[in-house]
Design an enzyme around this catalytic site. Structure first.
Site, PDB file in Angstrom:
ATOM      1  N   SER A 147       0.862  -1.186   0.000  1.00 14.14           N
ATOM      2  CA  SER A 147       0.000   0.000   0.000  1.00 14.14           C
ATOM      3  C   SER A 147       0.897   1.235   0.000  1.00 14.14           C
ATOM      4  CB  SER A 147      -0.863   0.024   1.266  1.00 14.14           C
ATOM      5  OG  SER A 147      -1.420   1.314   1.469  1.00 14.14           O
ATOM      6  N   TYR A 160      -1.408  -1.210  10.488  1.00 16.87           N
ATOM      7  CA  TYR A 160      -1.579  -1.404   9.043  1.00 16.87           C
ATOM      8  C   TYR A 160      -0.328  -0.958   8.284  1.00 16.87           C
ATOM      9  CZ  TYR A 160      -3.706  -1.050   4.384  1.00 16.87           C
ATOM     10  OH  TYR A 160      -3.998  -1.187   3.041  1.00 16.87           O
TER      11      TYR A 160
END
Ligand SMILES: NC(=O)c1ccc[n+]([C@@H]2O[C@H](COP(=O)([O-])OP(=O)(O)OC[C@H]3O[C@@H](n4cnc5c(N)ncnc54)[C@H](O)[C@@H]3O)[C@@H](O)[C@H]2O)c1
Length: 260
Positions: A147, A160
């Site tokens: 990401s 995350y």
């Protein structure tokens, strides 16, 4: 070098984890349309079966096989079923991932572990279990879903962001370990419009605020990421390994409003 390099993935067998929704579903559809036979390795039986039906209705080949990437036994069952269906594995897309927004001072160790068990441990377990088959493939490739949060992020995303940065390190080390036979790359998507944005009012609010940060002036579609995966696993990427392809509409390349 193969001069007849092709994006087509005819008869290659691809396992896509978390392909019941969002980016995984978009990737499964793009790979199937390029001729791959796709295993939808998904935790949720309803969404997995739905994506299988959609791909097959479009005239392509896909099978949903239930899989929890946190569990070795579940992965092993999925791989046995995939091999008995398709006899080989050429492509692994480690896409399954979860997000949570929690500040560090209120995050429990269990919440931290829960996220890492899908995003990082799941990627390790899936890769390890597929390796014996990828080693036998003529065109083996792995793509891991990182990401933009691996390098630029926001408060509340520590678990995350750590997992997505970890995925970049995992990708680079595995690429070195498996070279020259198996190529391993990662993709860093930006803001991708997935099922999580079903609430149109919330979506419109977010878009009004965020679109000005995206030079291409739209959120990405799951298939935009799927096209990147299709490129990285294709013969066109035969000299690309250990890298991260950013697919974010330019979001992380521009400072402020882009003017000096
Ligand atoms: N959507 C975005 O904007 C965006 C941006 C950057 C990165 N990503 C990454 O892309 C990947 C897919 O994200 P998405 O937005 O499509 O998410 P999503 O929630 O729409 O899809 C994730 C899928 O993974 C499945 N899944 C969850 N836990 C699983 C497990 N233990 N075993 C097997 N399957 C499991 C879910 O059931 C779901 O179908 C994730 O790794 C995410 O971090 C997404």
């Amino acid at each position: 070098m193969k001069m007849n390099a092709d994006f087509r993935l005819n008869d290659r067998v691809a396992i896509v984890s978390g392909a019941g929704s969002g980016i995984g579903a978009g990737t499964a559809k793009v790979l199937a349309a390029q001729g791959a036979r796709v295993v939808i390795a998904e935790l949720d039986p309803e969404s997995g079966a739905r994506v299988e039906a959609e791909i097959r209705a479009a005239g392509y080949d896909a099978r949903f096989i239930a899989c929890d990437v946190r569990e070795e036994k579940s992965i092993s069952y999925m791989i046995d079923a995939a091999i008995s269906q398709y006899q080989k594995i050429d492509i692994l897309v480690n896409n399954a991932g979860i997000t949570q927004v929690v500040d560090v001072d209120t995050m429990s160790p269990e919440e931290w572990d829960q996220l890492q068990s899908v995003n990082l441990r799941g990627m390790f377990l899936m890769s390890r279990a597929c390796l014996p088959y990828l080693r036998q493939s003529e065109n083996p490739a792995i793509v891991n879903m990182s990401s933009v949060n691996a390098s630029v992020t926001l408060g509340g995303l520590s678990a995350y962001a750590a997992s997505k940065a970890g995925i970049v390190g995992f990708t680079k080390s595995l690429a070195a370990e498996l070279a020259p036979r198996i190529r391993v790359n990662a993709i860093a998507p930006g803001a991708i419009l997935t099922e999580a944005w079903r609430d149109r009012d919330k979506l419109n609010q977010v878009l009004a605020h965020r679109l000005k940060y995206i030079p291409l002036e739209r959120m990405g579609a799951p298939e935009d990421v799927g096209q990147g995966v299709a490129f990285l696993v294709s013969d066109h990427a035969s000299y690309i390994t250990g890298t991260v392809l950013t697919i974010d509409g330019g979001m992380t390349s521009r400072l402020y409003d882009g003017q000096v």
